[in-house]
Structure formats: C-alpha cells, structure tokens
Design an enzyme around this catalytic site. Structure first.
Site, PDB file in Angstrom:
ATOM      1  CG  HIS A 143      -0.093   0.047   2.473  1.00 31.38           C
ATOM      2  ND1 HIS A 143       0.320  -1.126   3.079  1.00 31.38           N
ATOM      3  CD2 HIS A 143       0.024   1.094   3.426  1.00 31.38           C
ATOM      4  CE1 HIS A 143       0.738  -0.813   4.174  1.00 31.38           C
ATOM      5  NE2 HIS A 143       0.635   0.619   4.624  1.00 31.38           N
ATOM      6  CG  HIS A 202       0.601   5.583   3.794  1.00 32.97           C
ATOM      7  ND1 HIS A 202      -0.108   5.693   5.186  1.00 32.97           N
ATOM      8  CD2 HIS A 202       1.383   4.830   3.959  1.00 32.97           C
ATOM      9  CE1 HIS A 202      -0.005   4.708   5.858  1.00 32.97           C
ATOM     10  NE2 HIS A 202       1.261   4.004   5.214  1.00 32.97           N
TER      11      HIS A 202
HETATM   12  P1  AMP Z   1       1.833   1.130   7.336  1.00 36.10           P
HETATM   13  O1  AMP Z   1       1.968  -0.381   7.181  1.00 36.10           O
HETATM   14  O2  AMP Z   1       2.804   1.660   8.691  1.00 36.10           O
HETATM   15  O3  AMP Z   1       2.115   1.679   6.155  1.00 36.10           O
HETATM   16  O4  AMP Z   1       0.419   1.657   7.880  1.00 36.10           O
HETATM   17  C1  AMP Z   1      -0.810   1.104   7.634  1.00 36.10           C
HETATM   18  C2  AMP Z   1      -1.634   1.850   7.549  1.00 36.10           C
HETATM   19  O5  AMP Z   1      -2.877   1.335   7.458  1.00 36.10           O
HETATM   20  C3  AMP Z   1      -1.933   2.734   8.894  1.00 36.10           C
HETATM   21  O6  AMP Z   1      -1.859   4.145   8.466  1.00 36.10           O
HETATM   22  C4  AMP Z   1      -3.222   2.518   9.412  1.00 36.10           C
HETATM   23  O7  AMP Z   1      -4.190   3.713  10.209  1.00 36.10           O
HETATM   24  C5  AMP Z   1      -4.085   1.944   8.245  1.00 36.10           C
HETATM   25  N1  AMP Z   1      -5.200   0.944   8.582  1.00 36.10           N
HETATM   26  C6  AMP Z   1      -5.147  -0.079   9.220  1.00 36.10           C
HETATM   27  N2  AMP Z   1      -6.200  -0.666   9.464  1.00 36.10           N
HETATM   28  C7  AMP Z   1      -7.000  -0.129   8.487  1.00 36.10           C
HETATM   29  C8  AMP Z   1      -8.442  -0.075   7.967  1.00 36.10           C
HETATM   30  N3  AMP Z   1      -9.270  -1.111   8.613  1.00 36.10           N
HETATM   31  N4  AMP Z   1      -8.899   0.652   7.239  1.00 36.10           N
HETATM   32  C9  AMP Z   1      -8.070   1.779   6.890  1.00 36.10           C
HETATM   33  N5  AMP Z   1      -6.703   1.953   7.157  1.00 36.10           N
HETATM   34  C10 AMP Z   1      -6.258   1.001   8.008  1.00 36.10           C
END
Ligand code: AMP
Ligand code: ZN
Length: 136
Positions: free
Chosen positions: A100, A102
């Site tokens: 993913h 951001h």
């Molecule tokens: P990272 O793996 O550090 O890039 O971050 C994962 C991102 O996914 C974080 O910013 C979380 O807030 C986001 N996240 C986790 N679960 C969900 C969800 N169910 N819906 C939307 N965002 C999510």
C-alpha cells in the site's frame, strides 16, 4: 486473498471502509488513523506483502491510479501538497503487510515533520552508490 490480511478483507468487502476508488486491479480508501484529513491508502487488489513482492503489472496500475487519486484528494481537502509514502518492512514502520501507498495531504503549518538528516562521509557515499549500481 490472504485470510489473515486486513486489506484483503477490505477488498473482499468483509470489513467496512470509506472507499474512494476502485477498478479491476486497484482500490483506494481513507486511512482509519489519518495523519491529516484526506489521508488515503491505495492498494493493489491482489495480495503481496510489499512493493518488492508485488508484480510489475499491478504496481503500474497502482501508480497510474495514484496520480489521479492524489489530484482528487488534493482538490477535495484543498491541500497545498502531499506526501506519497510506502513504509516497507517492519524497520520502516510497516504494520500492514499488504502492498500500500499513503497519500497524505499537506497544509501550511500542519505540524507534520520530515525525518531528520544524517550525514555520512563522501567516501562512504561513493562506496554505497557503487554497491547500489552493482545490485541493480
Ligand atoms: P503502514 O503499514 O505503517 O504503512 O500503515 C498501515 C496503515 O493502515 C496505517 O496508517 C493504519 O492507520 C491503516 N489502517 C489499518 N487498518 C485499517 C483499516 N481497517 N482501514 C483503513 N486504514 C487502516
Ligand atoms: Zn492482503
């Protein structure tokens, strides 16, 4: 689909999300814990743990959609810029192991800080540059 992956569950419609975009290969939805209003995540629908594991076709589809979605996010929240980030690996802060990116809208004086700078010697920089070239 990976049964234990929260983003696979979102893509499969098994848990709710605030979806902003979907095509056959890509989905984008609002981050549940936003760094700023409009913070959006863009993902390939097919599971891979990070961008290095993702296949080039899906990655290209994500990047193509990311351009369109980033512009829409900026417009929606009247942002002046945005950060486009992939935390890759636990050491880089990755906590969800489904590829993913951001899209974090940025505003004047929004309080978000860039990482601090670290110096290393010019000799080491040149050695690192050469190692990267050898590794490609
Ligand atoms: P990272 O793996 O550090 O890039 O971050 C994962 C991102 O996914 C974080 O910013 C979380 O807030 C986001 N996240 C986790 N679960 C969900 C969800 N169910 N819906 C939307 N965002 C999510
Ligand atoms: Zn997944």
């Amino acid at each position: 689909m990976d049964e234990n992956c929260i983003f696979c569950k979102i893509i499969a419609g098994k848990i709710p999300t605030l979806k902003v975009y979907e095509d056959k290969d890509v989905m984008a939805f609002l981050d549940i814990a936003p760094a700023n209003k409009g913070h959006t995540l863009i993902v390939p629908k097919k599971h891979s743990k990070d961008m290095l594991e993702d296949n080039n076709k899906d990655l290209a589809a994500v990047m193509k959609a990311a351009k369109k979605i980033s512009a829409a996010v900026m417009k929606a929240v009247s942002a002046e810029g945005f950060n486009f980030i992939a935390n890759t690996g636990p050491v880089a802060g990755q906590v969800v192991f489904h590829t993913h990116f951001h899209i974090i809208p940025r505003f004047e004086n929004d309080g978000l800080k860039h990482w601090p700078k670290k110096d290393y010697s010019e000799d080491e920089m040149i050695a690192v540059k050469n190692k990267i070239i050898e590794s490609i």
